[in-house]
Design a protein around this motif. Sequence first.
Motif, PDB file in Angstrom:
ATOM      1  N   LEU A  99       0.767  -1.180   0.121  1.00 22.29           N
ATOM      2  CA  LEU A  99      -0.136   0.023  -0.207  1.00 22.29           C
ATOM      3  C   LEU A  99       0.898   1.230   0.011  1.00 22.29           C
ATOM      4  O   LEU A  99       0.734   2.101  -0.526  1.00 22.29           O
ATOM      5  CB  LEU A  99      -1.024   0.017   1.361  1.00 22.29           C
ATOM      6  CG  LEU A  99      -2.084  -0.825   1.188  1.00 22.29           C
ATOM      7  CD1 LEU A  99      -2.765  -0.999   2.470  1.00 22.29           C
ATOM      8  CD2 LEU A  99      -3.225  -0.414   0.219  1.00 22.29           C
ATOM      9  N   ARG A 100       1.986   1.230   0.726  1.00 23.13           N
ATOM     10  CA  ARG A 100       2.745   2.453   0.743  1.00 23.13           C
ATOM     11  C   ARG A 100       3.271   2.752  -0.585  1.00 23.13           C
ATOM     12  O   ARG A 100       3.397   3.769  -1.091  1.00 23.13           O
ATOM     13  CB  ARG A 100       3.955   2.105   1.901  1.00 23.13           C
ATOM     14  CG  ARG A 100       5.038   3.309   1.860  1.00 23.13           C
ATOM     15  CD  ARG A 100       6.039   2.907   3.021  1.00 23.13           C
ATOM     16  NE  ARG A 100       6.923   1.831   2.480  1.00 23.13           N
ATOM     17  CZ  ARG A 100       8.001   2.171   1.681  1.00 23.13           C
ATOM     18  NH1 ARG A 100       8.390   3.277   1.249  1.00 23.13           N
ATOM     19  NH2 ARG A 100       8.624   0.984   1.405  1.00 23.13           N
ATOM     20  N   LEU A 101       3.702   1.534  -1.268  1.00 25.91           N
ATOM     21  CA  LEU A 101       4.548   1.568  -2.433  1.00 25.91           C
ATOM     22  C   LEU A 101       3.569   1.966  -3.564  1.00 25.91           C
ATOM     23  O   LEU A 101       4.012   2.702  -4.502  1.00 25.91           O
ATOM     24  CB  LEU A 101       5.282   0.359  -2.772  1.00 25.91           C
ATOM     25  CG  LEU A 101       6.564   0.472  -1.783  1.00 25.91           C
ATOM     26  CD1 LEU A 101       7.069  -1.017  -2.110  1.00 25.91           C
ATOM     27  CD2 LEU A 101       7.678   1.405  -2.031  1.00 25.91           C
ATOM     28  N   ALA A 102       2.431   1.345  -3.807  1.00 25.02           N
ATOM     29  CA  ALA A 102       1.501   1.396  -4.851  1.00 25.02           C
ATOM     30  C   ALA A 102      -0.039   1.777  -4.624  1.00 25.02           C
ATOM     31  O   ALA A 102      -0.923   1.884  -5.795  1.00 25.02           O
ATOM     32  CB  ALA A 102       1.393  -0.223  -5.379  1.00 25.02           C
ATOM     33  N   GLY A 103      -0.222   2.173  -3.470  1.00 25.85           N
ATOM     34  CA  GLY A 103      -1.632   2.373  -3.211  1.00 25.85           C
ATOM     35  C   GLY A 103      -2.002   3.814  -3.584  1.00 25.85           C
ATOM     36  O   GLY A 103      -1.000   4.582  -3.550  1.00 25.85           O
ATOM     37  N   GLU A 110      -7.471   5.171   3.917  1.00 26.29           N
ATOM     38  CA  GLU A 110      -8.386   4.096   4.606  1.00 26.29           C
ATOM     39  C   GLU A 110      -7.927   2.977   5.202  1.00 26.29           C
ATOM     40  O   GLU A 110      -8.357   2.638   6.369  1.00 26.29           O
ATOM     41  CB  GLU A 110      -9.160   3.781   3.421  1.00 26.29           C
ATOM     42  CG  GLU A 110     -10.561   2.592   3.818  1.00 26.29           C
ATOM     43  CD  GLU A 110     -11.293   1.990   2.726  1.00 26.29           C
ATOM     44  OE1 GLU A 110     -11.997   1.052   2.795  1.00 26.29           O
ATOM     45  OE2 GLU A 110     -11.190   2.363   1.440  1.00 26.29           O
ATOM     46  N   TYR A 111      -6.908   2.371   4.690  1.00 23.97           N
ATOM     47  CA  TYR A 111      -6.237   1.040   5.174  1.00 23.97           C
ATOM     48  C   TYR A 111      -5.356   1.542   6.318  1.00 23.97           C
ATOM     49  O   TYR A 111      -5.402   0.692   7.272  1.00 23.97           O
ATOM     50  CB  TYR A 111      -5.865   0.162   3.945  1.00 23.97           C
ATOM     51  CG  TYR A 111      -6.844  -0.240   2.889  1.00 23.97           C
ATOM     52  CD1 TYR A 111      -7.820  -0.800   3.626  1.00 23.97           C
ATOM     53  CD2 TYR A 111      -6.772   0.034   1.746  1.00 23.97           C
ATOM     54  CE1 TYR A 111      -9.052  -1.511   2.634  1.00 23.97           C
ATOM     55  CE2 TYR A 111      -7.772  -0.426   0.678  1.00 23.97           C
ATOM     56  CZ  TYR A 111      -8.538  -1.259   1.193  1.00 23.97           C
ATOM     57  OH  TYR A 111      -9.865  -1.619   0.279  1.00 23.97           O
ATOM     58  N   PHE A 112      -4.454   2.340   6.245  1.00 25.77           N
ATOM     59  CA  PHE A 112      -3.726   2.786   7.361  1.00 25.77           C
ATOM     60  C   PHE A 112      -4.561   3.391   8.659  1.00 25.77           C
ATOM     61  O   PHE A 112      -4.284   2.706   9.720  1.00 25.77           O
ATOM     62  CB  PHE A 112      -2.774   3.710   6.892  1.00 25.77           C
ATOM     63  CG  PHE A 112      -1.631   3.461   5.942  1.00 25.77           C
ATOM     64  CD1 PHE A 112      -1.306   2.054   6.056  1.00 25.77           C
ATOM     65  CD2 PHE A 112      -1.088   4.393   4.897  1.00 25.77           C
ATOM     66  CE1 PHE A 112      -0.364   1.729   5.273  1.00 25.77           C
ATOM     67  CE2 PHE A 112      -0.121   3.909   4.111  1.00 25.77           C
ATOM     68  CZ  PHE A 112       0.254   2.599   4.155  1.00 25.77           C
ATOM     69  N   ARG A 113      -5.617   3.887   8.175  1.00 23.76           N
ATOM     70  CA  ARG A 113      -6.594   4.368   9.352  1.00 23.76           C
ATOM     71  C   ARG A 113      -6.946   3.004  10.128  1.00 23.76           C
ATOM     72  O   ARG A 113      -7.056   2.730  11.359  1.00 23.76           O
ATOM     73  CB  ARG A 113      -7.664   5.083   8.771  1.00 23.76           C
ATOM     74  CG  ARG A 113      -8.556   5.592  10.090  1.00 23.76           C
ATOM     75  CD  ARG A 113      -7.964   6.731  10.929  1.00 23.76           C
ATOM     76  NE  ARG A 113      -7.720   6.052  12.228  1.00 23.76           N
ATOM     77  CZ  ARG A 113      -6.791   6.638  13.221  1.00 23.76           C
ATOM     78  NH1 ARG A 113      -6.487   7.671  12.973  1.00 23.76           N
ATOM     79  NH2 ARG A 113      -6.461   5.933  14.088  1.00 23.76           N
ATOM     80  N   ALA A 114      -7.353   2.199   9.255  1.00 27.56           N
ATOM     81  CA  ALA A 114      -8.049   0.685   9.933  1.00 27.56           C
ATOM     82  C   ALA A 114      -6.958   0.046  10.729  1.00 27.56           C
ATOM     83  O   ALA A 114      -7.323  -0.530  11.687  1.00 27.56           O
ATOM     84  CB  ALA A 114      -8.559  -0.010   8.735  1.00 27.56           C
ATOM     85  N   VAL A 115      -5.763   0.020   9.948  1.00 26.14           N
ATOM     86  CA  VAL A 115      -4.718  -0.674  10.835  1.00 26.14           C
ATOM     87  C   VAL A 115      -4.476  -0.041  12.237  1.00 26.14           C
ATOM     88  O   VAL A 115      -4.186  -0.717  13.165  1.00 26.14           O
ATOM     89  CB  VAL A 115      -3.467  -0.731   9.862  1.00 26.14           C
ATOM     90  CG1 VAL A 115      -2.284  -1.477  10.745  1.00 26.14           C
ATOM     91  CG2 VAL A 115      -3.570  -1.954   8.797  1.00 26.14           C
TER      92      VAL A 115
END
Length: 409
Positions: A99-103, A110-115
Amino acid sequence: MTAATAQLITSADQAVTVAAELAREFAPGAAARDRDRELPYAQLDRLASSGLLAITVPAEFGGADLAPSVVTEVVRLLAVADPNIAQIPHSHFVYLNLLRLAGTEGQRREYFRAVLDGTRIANAQSERGGRTITDISTTLRPVDDEFRIDGTKYYCTGSLFADLLAVLTRLDDPDARSGLPAGEYIAYLPARTPGVRIVDDWNGLGQRTTGSGTVELDDVRVRAEQLVPRAKALAGPTAYGAYAQLLHAAIDTGIARGALTAATEFVREHARPWFEAGVDRAIDDPLLIQRFGELVVTVATAEATLTAAATAVDSAIRAPLSGTDEQTAAGQASLAVATAKIVADRAAVDVSSALFEVSGTRSAAADLNLHHFWRNARTHTLHDPVRWKYHHLGRALLHNSLPPAHGTF
């Protein structure tokens, strides 16, 4: 998506301290969980709530953005205590890196917040039946304004404990209806998405409680916003594969240390000296002392090599900011990780086997389950063949040839 409330870890020192505390908590029951195949749901809840699963979330999204070397030490510490638990979040960290490289900005938000809130990610990547492991038959087809995924995935480590599944798919869109480039995509699917079936059928001789079963996908619907193109993480000198492989080496290194610790405790408390030694305690047998010295060197070498590889991956990740040549840094990281993987592989298998050599017949009792170290080592080190690590190192020396950028993960 369900998630546990997680605390926020803000520094490397805090992450290592928390990991060490959890390792002390997880270690006493590891052999029994493995023997009885008791899945570590409670331990995974503790791991998620500890905040360790969020330590790589970038600072711009509210995370600590800790380096690969910190994640490596966290995984190693957990593996010393229970390599099953240590392997479960491997894919979690790998797919956060994707996600860091290609999101997109929206996906990362969205996904970092969820994590940060405790969400766990597991892989649904490997398949059977293709000519090689890189042949992907799981399809991603456009249907109206969505996509449909169909396929079956195996060895899906951590899937039983996950909130999100990272599903590797191949776009099947010959008429270019979707407007997406051809290639492979990772679909970030809530584990309870209709059409997803997670099967608890992992029956390997080791790593018994990793939840590495089968994931079946039948007419699973996914939106374009859930798809991340894999090529962007693999095409350039991103050290993506090196990072993933580094964490595998950390697991093996942790197994070696765990086996050595178990052997030490057993010999101190239970072993009898060989009669020819002429001593009252096994720990005073000079040949046994010699053998333990050899094992100490084996484990310390694996740990030092792992540390060196982690430093190289840190440098590769920082290369765009430090002005270092990215291609060179990524290549050096891959070679350092290849070396660490070879040394860790050998240490894990050799030390977990030597445990019985130094401990004696009594240590082979099934109820003690000391063989879980060897079974875990033998199973996990099969993940990818170290013979190809030797090959890449040899080619780099003789031909000045860098290893493949993607590695194996």
